[in-house]
Design a protein around this motif. Structure first.
Motif, PDB file in Angstrom:
ATOM      1  N   ARG A   1       0.827  -1.207   0.000  1.00 41.19           N
ATOM      2  CA  ARG A   1       0.000   0.000   0.000  1.00 41.19           C
ATOM      3  C   ARG A   1       0.863   1.260   0.000  1.00 41.19           C
ATOM      4  NH1 ARG A   1      -3.025  -3.090   3.859  1.00 41.19           N
ATOM      5  NH2 ARG A   1      -2.043  -1.917   5.571  1.00 41.19           N
ATOM      6  N   LEU A   2       1.960   1.269   0.749  1.00 41.43           N
ATOM      7  CA  LEU A   2       2.870   2.411   0.739  1.00 41.43           C
ATOM      8  C   LEU A   2       3.472   2.631  -0.643  1.00 41.43           C
ATOM      9  CD1 LEU A   2       4.860   2.201   4.112  1.00 41.43           C
ATOM     10  CD2 LEU A   2       3.143   3.873   3.453  1.00 41.43           C
ATOM     11  N   ASP A   3       3.790   1.544  -1.328  1.00 42.31           N
ATOM     12  CA  ASP A   3       4.361   1.666  -2.669  1.00 42.31           C
ATOM     13  C   ASP A   3       3.349   2.260  -3.643  1.00 42.31           C
ATOM     14  OD1 ASP A   3       6.560   1.056  -4.547  1.00 42.31           O
ATOM     15  OD2 ASP A   3       5.089  -0.303  -5.428  1.00 42.31           O
TER      16      ASP A   3
ATOM     17  N   LEU B   1       1.415   9.677  -5.690  1.00 45.56           N
ATOM     18  CA  LEU B   1       1.817  11.038  -5.370  1.00 45.56           C
ATOM     19  C   LEU B   1       2.948  11.523  -6.268  1.00 45.56           C
ATOM     20  CD1 LEU B   1       1.688  10.936  -1.451  1.00 45.56           C
ATOM     21  CD2 LEU B   1       0.018  11.909  -3.029  1.00 45.56           C
ATOM     22  N   GLU B   2       3.856  10.636  -6.633  1.00 42.03           N
ATOM     23  CA  GLU B   2       4.934  11.036  -7.533  1.00 42.03           C
ATOM     24  C   GLU B   2       4.392  11.386  -8.929  1.00 42.03           C
ATOM     25  OE1 GLU B   2       7.714   7.868  -7.519  1.00 42.03           O
ATOM     26  OE2 GLU B   2       8.420   8.244  -5.469  1.00 42.03           O
TER      27      GLU B   2
ATOM     28  N   TYR C   1      -0.334  13.211   5.461  1.00 46.88           N
ATOM     29  CA  TYR C   1      -1.627  12.626   5.747  1.00 46.88           C
ATOM     30  C   TYR C   1      -1.661  11.134   5.382  1.00 46.88           C
ATOM     31  CZ  TYR C   1      -3.822  17.115   6.772  1.00 46.88           C
ATOM     32  OH  TYR C   1      -4.168  18.293   7.337  1.00 46.88           O
ATOM     33  N   ALA C   2      -1.194  10.817   4.187  1.00 51.49           N
ATOM     34  CA  ALA C   2      -1.243   9.415   3.726  1.00 51.49           C
ATOM     35  C   ALA C   2      -0.400   8.521   4.608  1.00 51.49           C
ATOM     36  CB  ALA C   2      -0.769   9.340   2.269  1.00 51.49           C
ATOM     37  N   LEU C   3       0.806   8.951   4.962  1.00 54.79           N
ATOM     38  CA  LEU C   3       1.691   8.132   5.792  1.00 54.79           C
ATOM     39  C   LEU C   3       1.114   7.956   7.190  1.00 54.79           C
ATOM     40  CD1 LEU C   3       4.369   6.631   6.009  1.00 54.79           C
ATOM     41  CD2 LEU C   3       5.453   8.776   6.676  1.00 54.79           C
TER      42      LEU C   3
ATOM     43  N   GLN D   1      -9.547   9.527  -0.972  1.00 56.94           N
ATOM     44  CA  GLN D   1      -9.450   9.951  -2.365  1.00 56.94           C
ATOM     45  C   GLN D   1      -8.209   9.367  -3.022  1.00 56.94           C
ATOM     46  OE1 GLN D   1      -9.600  14.189  -2.359  1.00 56.94           O
ATOM     47  NE2 GLN D   1     -11.751  14.303  -1.719  1.00 56.94           N
ATOM     48  N   ILE D   2      -7.115   9.346  -2.271  1.00 59.00           N
ATOM     49  CA  ILE D   2      -5.879   8.758  -2.835  1.00 59.00           C
ATOM     50  C   ILE D   2      -6.065   7.280  -3.136  1.00 59.00           C
ATOM     51  CG2 ILE D   2      -3.468   8.228  -2.321  1.00 59.00           C
ATOM     52  CD1 ILE D   2      -3.365  10.775  -0.667  1.00 59.00           C
ATOM     53  N   ILE D   3      -6.690   6.526  -2.179  1.00 57.13           N
ATOM     54  CA  ILE D   3      -6.895   5.096  -2.370  1.00 57.13           C
ATOM     55  C   ILE D   3      -7.829   4.825  -3.537  1.00 57.13           C
ATOM     56  CG2 ILE D   3      -7.769   2.987  -1.275  1.00 57.13           C
ATOM     57  CD1 ILE D   3      -5.104   3.925  -0.228  1.00 57.13           C
TER      58      ILE D   3
END
Length: 332
Positions: A38-40, A46-47, A80-82, A114-116
């Protein structure tokens, strides 16, 4: 409590503890692997988002305030994501602190969701913006030495040079409980050394109306005067094994091992009927089994279940030519 019962109880407790610890470690490794995946995914999203925003800036002159705003948003999204991914990882491991702030959590949760949601859409859309996909480095876990519980069960019998037997194969069984260290000889674990220790119980049931009788330090099969309904000889052994196992794939396994076993106790149980009454006798004594015996075993199957064939090198009883052979399964 007798000594052998106490020893068996301790062995079962150790076997259960090792099995439970191994299952717990596998569950933690599975959750950690999902966390890193999930972190990857978040990092790639984001990149890509940052790269797209930077490409929209004019190439000749880049406004400093606009660039700082983009970088600030990128850093905030990362924070926020981390943060929420670590909170999720703690909950998965059962280490949730429960100290999240509601006011700050609502905004962060919306951003993280939203990111997920965006990540799987990018995979399905198949956009051609990034033609060169970076190669993902797969981390290979090196095989290591570990200890597993081993259960052996099957049928045993005896044979002599004339290939005749006086015992029932289906009525004569064995079972063993033990611990085994598996030592890898390469980093992938395709070749392993085996070193084990355990306790085995053998049962021999003669055919017909015969029972074991010791005369002049020699055991014989004698005819019983009454009609037997039960006739079995049980023996307990302490064994050690040393072997080599090959794992050519993820599922299959085969190998061979040698073993030595030390004779502990014997007990013969007989039951018969006389005048409509049932009688049982139990005799615990030395039935002249070979004190120290050796043998070999070959096995093949999956990594967790193998079919095996083994045979003693020395005679099973002293001053006799009978040798014990076993056909069964091994659960690792």
């Amino acid at each position: 409590m007798k000594r052998k019962h106490l020893f068996l109880l301790l062995l079962l407790m150790v076997w259960g503890a090792v099995t439970g610890l191994r299952a717990q470690n596998e569950e933690i490794n599975r959750k950690a692997q999902a966390h890193f995946q999930r972190l990857d995914s978040i990092s790639k999203h984001l990149e890509n988002q940052l790269q797209a925003q930077l490409n929209e800036l004019p190439a000749d002159s880049i406004p400093a305030d606009q660039l700082n705003k983009i970088l600030d948003h990128y850093a905030d999204d990362w924070d926020y994501a981390l943060f929420w991914e670590m909170e999720r990882f703690r909950k998965d491991l059962g280490a949730d602190t429960g100290q999240e702030k509601e006011s700050e959590g609502e905004d962060a949760t919306q951003i993280f969701r939203q990111i997920i949601k965006i990540i799987p859409k990018e995979k399905k859309s198949g956009k051609k913006e990034n033609k060169k996909t970076p190669t993902k480095k797969v981390k290979i876990t090196k095989a290591h030495t570990h200890i597993e519980s081993v259960i052996r069960w099957g049928l045993n019998n005896t044979m002599d040079p004339t290939d005749s037997t006086d015992y029932s194969s289906w009525g004569s069984k064995y079972i063993s409980l033990g611990l085994e260290a598996q030592i890898p000889f390469d980093k992938h674990g395709h070749v392993q050394g085996l070193l084990g220790l355990g306790v085995m119980w053998n049962k021999l049931r003669p055919n017909g109306n015969y029972y074991h009788r010791v005369i002049n330090d020699k055991v014989y099969l004698a005819n019983y005067p009454n009609t037997l309904t039960e006739n079995k000889l049980r023996s307990s052994w302490l064994y050690t094994n040393l072997g080599l196992r090959f794992n050519p794939g993820k599922r299959y396994s085969f190998g061979a091992e040698v073993y030595s076993k030390y004779h502990l106790t014997d007990k013969q149980k007989l039951a018969y009927k006389d005048n409509y009454a049932t009688y049982e006798t139990s005799e615990k004594r030395d039935f002249k089994a070979t004190r120290m015996n050796y043998g070999f075993t070959v096995f093949a199957g999956t990594r967790g279940l193998q079919f095996s064939f083994g045979m003693d090198i020395l005679p099973y009883f002293q001053n006799q030519n009978f040798r014990l052979y076993q056909i069964g399964i091994i659960l690792r």
